[in-house]
Motif scaffolding. Structure first.
Motif, PDB file in Angstrom:
ATOM      1  N   ALA A   1       0.839  -1.198   0.000  1.00  0.00           N
ATOM      2  CA  ALA A   1       0.000   0.000   0.000  1.00  0.00           C
ATOM      3  C   ALA A   1       0.873   1.248   0.000  1.00  0.00           C
ATOM      4  CB  ALA A   1      -0.919  -0.008   1.208  1.00  0.00           C
ATOM      5  N   ALA A   2       1.986   1.202   0.757  1.00  0.00           N
ATOM      6  CA  ALA A   2       2.883   2.355   0.778  1.00  0.00           C
ATOM      7  C   ALA A   2       3.459   2.592  -0.618  1.00  0.00           C
ATOM      8  CB  ALA A   2       4.003   2.122   1.788  1.00  0.00           C
TER       9      ALA A   2
ATOM     10  N   THR B   1       0.908   4.078  -2.896  1.00  0.00           N
ATOM     11  CA  THR B   1       0.659   5.483  -2.575  1.00  0.00           C
ATOM     12  C   THR B   1       1.759   6.379  -3.150  1.00  0.00           C
ATOM     13  OG1 THR B   1      -0.312   4.711  -0.537  1.00  0.00           O
ATOM     14  CG2 THR B   1       0.147   7.057  -0.686  1.00  0.00           C
TER      15      THR B   1
ATOM     16  N   ALA C   1       1.373   9.191  -6.076  1.00  0.00           N
ATOM     17  CA  ALA C   1       1.750  10.594  -5.903  1.00  0.00           C
ATOM     18  C   ALA C   1       2.552  11.073  -7.112  1.00  0.00           C
ATOM     19  CB  ALA C   1       2.575  10.768  -4.621  1.00  0.00           C
TER      20      ALA C   1
ATOM     21  N   TRP D   1       2.331  14.559  -0.061  1.00  0.00           N
ATOM     22  CA  TRP D   1       1.736  13.241  -0.278  1.00  0.00           C
ATOM     23  C   TRP D   1       2.834  12.211  -0.588  1.00  0.00           C
ATOM     24  CZ3 TRP D   1      -2.134  12.590  -4.977  1.00  0.00           C
ATOM     25  CH2 TRP D   1      -2.418  11.243  -5.164  1.00  0.00           C
TER      26      TRP D   1
ATOM     27  N   GLY E   1       2.698  10.352   2.576  1.00  0.00           N
ATOM     28  CA  GLY E   1       1.633   9.413   2.203  1.00  0.00           C
ATOM     29  C   GLY E   1       2.004   7.956   2.418  1.00  0.00           C
ATOM     30  N   PRO E   2       3.196   7.531   1.965  1.00  0.00           N
ATOM     31  CA  PRO E   2       3.541   6.116   2.120  1.00  0.00           C
ATOM     32  C   PRO E   2       3.531   5.666   3.580  1.00  0.00           C
ATOM     33  CG  PRO E   2       4.980   7.127   0.516  1.00  0.00           C
ATOM     34  CD  PRO E   2       4.155   8.231   1.112  1.00  0.00           C
TER      35      PRO E   2
ATOM     36  N   ALA F   1      -0.061   5.433   4.679  1.00  0.00           N
ATOM     37  CA  ALA F   1      -0.701   4.273   4.061  1.00  0.00           C
ATOM     38  C   ALA F   1      -0.241   3.003   4.750  1.00  0.00           C
ATOM     39  CB  ALA F   1      -0.366   4.222   2.575  1.00  0.00           C
TER      40      ALA F   1
ATOM     41  N   THR G   1      -2.978   0.756   6.635  1.00  0.00           N
ATOM     42  CA  THR G   1      -3.245  -0.558   6.055  1.00  0.00           C
ATOM     43  C   THR G   1      -2.969  -1.660   7.058  1.00  0.00           C
ATOM     44  OG1 THR G   1      -2.457   0.377   4.004  1.00  0.00           O
ATOM     45  CG2 THR G   1      -2.787  -1.985   4.042  1.00  0.00           C
TER      46      THR G   1
END
Lengths: 264, 555
Positions: free
Chosen positions: B395-396, B399, B403, B431, B435-436, B439, B443
């Motif tokens: 998920a990371a 993400t 971006a 992000w 973001g990672p 995420a 998650t």
């Protein structure tokens, strides 16, 4: 076929011709109507004192708060001395003026004045100090050289407006708008007066004939939609990529789910 | 239709005696069989089992799009001139009449406007290419999140990864061939990217373009790559990829009767082959519909390449977007002169970051294998929630990629949502960096929450929503027990313990061992073991709750 009765024929051979003729008359008539209104504006360039007085009144009521009683400008708006009738016709005709609110860029709204009123204000501003005039009809017929126009457009305009005139971003929230549906007069005037962040392309830069060619090109791509089908906003690969992920892959996944669904 | 079980130890049956009657089909079949002895292969292959789950078909979509690409691409080669010789356009597209352009551009316009069906084929080719790479991407995500890359399939993951990179290269070379303004702008960016590399940049650029950009060689060179070298590699790797799929057999999700030793599904012949064959035409149909109704790459708008103009909204095709986005995200001023050289960190950093991202994808199976220390074969897929750390890493990664991707369309977002482009870039920068992590944590929490829920369901059954009033006046919600099939699905997963740090044969603890133990701890410290048989039996009626089991802290 030939032996069948006339009535059975769904379309008389001449019908197509008649249809085309009707189509031509209607569009031609519409065009004549349209251009007669612009001619009217053009005529007011050398306008009567009456029109100028009318324009002065309108200006004082709607514009002077920002541009000053004698066009000298205020803190809220620039001086209009020397901008000419073309600038007024563009700004008011596209609904940018009177400006509604301060922002990165004066936004377009539905025009608030009739063509006569706009012409009157243009005449008034031009009467105070001369400036670029409303362009001559003969440059606005979109009947020039589209090839030359296309090349000039790619070199002079595409970096802001995108090659297909789809618009593009500038810095700090400003943007170059989409050019579809803009009247030839306004395209010409935009080049001539350089509204806001757009540079001025005066007649030494781009001759009136060049401007006519650019208009011709823009109208050509507007009136001849892509032979490839829907254009996805002419936004290029980003739109295409989104489309393939959402609709292309989406459709394929729907099919996969359907194919592997348990049949009961 | 019932599904069939393929046993790992199944022996091919003795050949059925060939009957000598049966009309033309049988005669033809006999003719071919006598000369090729192919029936054994067909039979063996036809009895391969393919499990049914929609996500297992993503690879097929990629394969079928590739076939479409080959078909339409061959057609295009008949008419495309890979030459940068100047000519004057005289075709039927009015606004370019009389414009000087390269033969490449001229022939592409000819295909688009003056060749019957040419534009449709061109658009099918391009849409199919976009779909091809998108399907590969999604297929990779499926394989990643279900752990299908684990032993024995690590090498096949690497082959798939190479296919992804090759597909991007195919796409980019194809995008550059028409020699229109957009493709030229794209090449210019690549040229800048290459030139930004310290010491070697300029040399490589001159080598690639045969002199100063743009030169007159690049279209011809890319053409050779695009229609010869790269497709040959893609075909070879696809073949290898499929051989491995057959050799390893397909993976399957956990379920009743499914073990590491069998595959449950439909045999390839006849059901699966029929479905797959039909599916090819469905995919082709979807692509053809897109091509028939939606313009793609309208080169006539872009005009011939000329190094001076650049259009607003110039972007690469989506699969190169992440690279373009990486360049856009670098803040200004990362360039300085040192040792008489210009160091363009605004280019070096994104290039290194992109290579690192791709490299991480390529080696992930080996890293995970090393961390878990698991040397067994895995044919049962993980549900993503049951491998929380891996899912969170994935998920990371997604993400971060998203971006970069978003950054490539920053200008379009700015105009369409009336934002300032600087604002958009700043948000995407944040992000890409934060973001990672976000995420990852979200998650992981969600996965563990879902595992807890499964644990509950196994022990106490589903909440039925039915409230019952007991004679004593107490209200309870009735729980329905899970059925056997569901229980398989929920129960069949493994839990790893973090590796204990023990001295090796020489009685030492090396730095590598320490690292491994630390990573193992990170991977597996949060876990929920599936309930044991005793718990399951005791569970009905009792109020024991699944708890997060914390591994003993190591190191």
């Amino acid at each position: 076929m030939a032996r069948k009765s006339r009535k059975a024929n769904r379309r008389h051979p001449l019908a197509t011709v008649v249809l085309i003729a009707i189509g031509l008359v209607v569009t031609g008539g519409g065009y004549a109507l349209l251009s007669s209104t612009t001619t009217a504006t053009a005529d007011t360039n050398a306008s009567s004192q009456e029109t100028i007085d009318e324009g002065k009144k309108l200006f004082a009521a709607n514009c002077a708060t920002c541009h000053g009683m004698s066009l000298e400008g205020t803190d809220d708006g620039p001086s209009l001395i020397g901008v000419g009738a073309a600038a007024v016709n563009f700004q008011v005709g596209t609904g940018r003026m009177p400006m509604a609110m301060q922002g990165p860029q004066a936004m377009q709204k539905p025009p608030q004045f009739t063509d006569e009123q706009t012409a009157a204000m243009a005449a008034y501003v031009a009467s105070i100090s001369p400036g670029p005039a409303i362009p001559d009809e003969k440059y606005l017929q979109a009947d020039g050289d589209a090839t030359n126009g296309g090349e000039l457009f790619r070199i002079n305009c595409a970096m802001c407006h995108n090659v297909a005139g789809a618009g593009g971003a500038l810095t700090e929230g400003k943007f170059a708008p989409e050019l579809k549906g803009v009247l030839p007069t306004h395209i010409f005037e935009a080049m001539l007066t350089g509204p806001q962040n757009m540079p001025v392309f005066n007649d030494d830069n781009l001759t009136p004939e060049d401007k006519r060619d650019i208009i011709t090109y823009l109208k050509y791509i507007e009136n001849n939609p892509s032979p490839g089908g829907f254009e996805l906003g002419s936004l290029g690969p980003v739109a295409e990529g989104l489309f393939v992920w959402i609709f292309g892959l989406g459709a394929v996944i729907a099919l996969m789910v359907w194919l592997t669904a348990k049949s009961n | 239709m019932t599904s069939t079980i393929e046993r790992a130890d199944a022996h091919p049956e003795a050949p059925v005696p060939v009957r000598k009657s049966g009309g033309f089909t049988a005669a033809a079949a006999n003719y071919i069989e006598d000369r090729t002895s192919i029936s054994g292969v067909v039979k063996e292959f036809g009895r391969k089992i393919f499990p049914d789950h929609w996500s297992f078909m993503l690879g097929e979509v990629a394969l079928y799009s590739f076939i479409v690409i080959i078909l339409t691409g061959s057609f295009l080669t008949f008419f495309f001139q890979a030459s940068m010789v100047e000519t004057v356009y005289d075709g039927s597209f009015v606004p370019l009449k009389g414009v000087e352009m390269s033969s490449a551009m001229e022939s592409t316009l000819h295909i688009s406007f003056d060749l019957r069906g040419g534009l449709l084929i061109r658009q099918i080719h391009h849409w199919a290419a976009l779909l091809f790479i998108a399907a590969i991407g999604l297929h990779m995500l499926r394989v990643f999140f279900t752990g299908a890359f684990r032993k024995p399939r690590e090498l096949n993951w690497v082959i798939g990864f190479l296919l992804f990179v090759l597909a991007m290269a195919e796409g980019f070379t194809g995008y550059s061939l028409p020699d229109d303004l957009l493709s030229g702008n794209g090449l210019r960016i690549i040229d800048g990217l290459i030139k930004g590399l310290p010491f070697v940049g300029t040399w490589i650029s001159f080598l690639l373009f045969g002199g100063e950009f743009p030169g007159t060689d690049i279209v011809g060179r890319f053409y050779t790559l695009h229609i010869l070298l790269l497709p040959a590699l893609v075909v070879a790797f696809i073949a290898l990829h499929l051989v491995f799929v057959v050799v390893h057999k397909h993976t399957q999700f956990a379920g009743a009767g499914r073990t590491e030793k069998n595959v449950i599904g439909y045999p390839i012949l006849p059901v699966y082959a029929a479905k797959a064959g039909g599916f090819f035409f469905l995919v082709f149909g979807v692509i053809a519909l897109m091509a028939a109704f939606f313009t793609i790459n309208p080169i006539w708008n872009y005009g011939p390449y000329d190094p001076s103009p650049v259009s607003a909204g110039t972007q690469p095709d989506w699969y190169i977007g992440f690279a373009d986005g990486a360049l856009r995200l670098i803040p200004p001023g990362w360039e300085f002169v040192w040792l008489d050289h210009t160091w363009s960190f605004n280019i070096i950093v994104p290039v290194v970051a992109l290579l690192a991202l791709l490299g991480a994808v390529a080696v992930y199976p080996f890293v995970e294998g090393w961390v878990t220390g698991d040397k067994r074969e895995h044919h049962i897929l993980d549900r993503p929630r049951n491998a929380p750390t891996r899912t969170a890493i994935g998920a990371a990664g997604v993400t971060f990629y998203a971006a970069l991707w978003a950054a490539a369309s920053s200008d379009i977002m700015a105009t369409h949502f009336q934002l300032s482009i600087e604002g958009v870039i700043h948000v995407v920068q944040a992000w890409a960096v934060l973001g990672p992590f976000l995420a990852y944590f979200i998650t992981k929490r969600v996965c563990i929450g879902l595992m807890k829920k499964d644990h509950e369901i196994l022990l106490h059954g589903y909440e039925s929503g039915r409230i019952v009033r007991l004679p004593g006046g107490e209200y309870i919600e009735v729980h329905e027990p899970v059925d056997e099939y569901e229980r398989w699905k929920l129960l069949d997963y493994e839990v790893y313990q973090p590796i204990m740090l023990r001295p090796n044969a020489e009685g030492k603890i090396t730095a590598g061992m320490r690292l491994r133990a630390r990573m193992s701890n990170w991977f597996f410290e949060d876990r929920i073991a599936p309930p044991t048989r005793e718990q399951l039996e005791a569970g009905h009626g009792h109020e024991t709750h699944g708890e997060i089991e914390k591994g003993p802290g190591l190191v």
